[in-house]
Design a protein around this motif. Sequence first.
Motif, PDB file in Angstrom:
ATOM      1  N   UNK A  25       0.821  -1.213   0.000  1.00  0.00           N
ATOM      2  CA  UNK A  25       0.000   0.000   0.000  1.00  0.00           C
ATOM      3  C   UNK A  25       0.847   1.250   0.000  1.00  0.00           C
ATOM      4  N   UNK A  26       0.212   2.343  -0.391  1.00  0.00           N
ATOM      5  CA  UNK A  26       0.768   3.677  -0.180  1.00  0.00           C
ATOM      6  C   UNK A  26      -0.227   4.396   0.716  1.00  0.00           C
ATOM      7  N   UNK A  27       0.262   5.392   1.408  1.00  0.00           N
ATOM      8  CA  UNK A  27      -0.544   6.002   2.455  1.00  0.00           C
ATOM      9  C   UNK A  27      -0.319   7.504   2.497  1.00  0.00           C
ATOM     10  N   UNK A  32      -5.586   5.148   2.014  1.00  0.00           N
ATOM     11  CA  UNK A  32      -4.685   4.012   1.874  1.00  0.00           C
ATOM     12  C   UNK A  32      -4.963   3.389   0.506  1.00  0.00           C
ATOM     13  N   UNK A  33      -3.965   3.421  -0.355  1.00  0.00           N
ATOM     14  CA  UNK A  33      -4.079   2.832  -1.686  1.00  0.00           C
ATOM     15  C   UNK A  33      -3.510   1.416  -1.632  1.00  0.00           C
ATOM     16  N   UNK A  70      -6.697  -0.102  -5.885  1.00  0.00           N
ATOM     17  CA  UNK A  70      -6.021  -0.106  -7.185  1.00  0.00           C
ATOM     18  C   UNK A  70      -5.724  -1.520  -7.680  1.00  0.00           C
ATOM     19  N   UNK A  71      -5.511  -2.439  -6.781  1.00  0.00           N
ATOM     20  CA  UNK A  71      -5.261  -3.835  -7.133  1.00  0.00           C
ATOM     21  C   UNK A  71      -6.589  -4.503  -7.496  1.00  0.00           C
ATOM     22  N   UNK A  87     -15.803   2.707   3.227  1.00  0.00           N
ATOM     23  CA  UNK A  87     -14.383   3.043   3.204  1.00  0.00           C
ATOM     24  C   UNK A  87     -13.869   3.356   1.811  1.00  0.00           C
ATOM     25  N   UNK A  88     -14.655   3.042   0.790  1.00  0.00           N
ATOM     26  CA  UNK A  88     -14.199   3.251  -0.577  1.00  0.00           C
ATOM     27  C   UNK A  88     -13.998   4.719  -0.909  1.00  0.00           C
ATOM     28  N   UNK A  89     -12.931   4.995  -1.590  1.00  0.00           N
ATOM     29  CA  UNK A  89     -12.627   6.358  -2.042  1.00  0.00           C
ATOM     30  C   UNK A  89     -13.349   6.583  -3.331  1.00  0.00           C
TER      31      UNK A  89
END
Length: 89
Positions: A25-27, A32-33, A70-71, A87-89
């Motif tokens: 992930x990236x944060x 959180x991606x 993204x995955x 929680x979805x962006x």
Amino acid sequence: MEVFHDKENNRFVITVEKQEAFVEYSLNEKEMNLYHTYTPPQLRGKGLAEKVVRTAIEYAKENSLKVIPSCSYVAVFMQRHPEYSELLK
């Protein structure tokens, strides 16, 4: 089988038979991606990817973060688990 949060490398990891299944992930302060999930071929079908992804999503929930799936595996997981839809962006 316990999931380890490897904060230094931005991933949630589970080790089985000396091999790792993980989600990376990236944060930032609000999001959180979850961008990459991997399970070694010989460990697939045991629910390991689901376990690391669920742990990552629970971490996001506990920390009031939105999730960017993204995955493709994470995107499908989110579709199958509407309890995490907020929680979805």
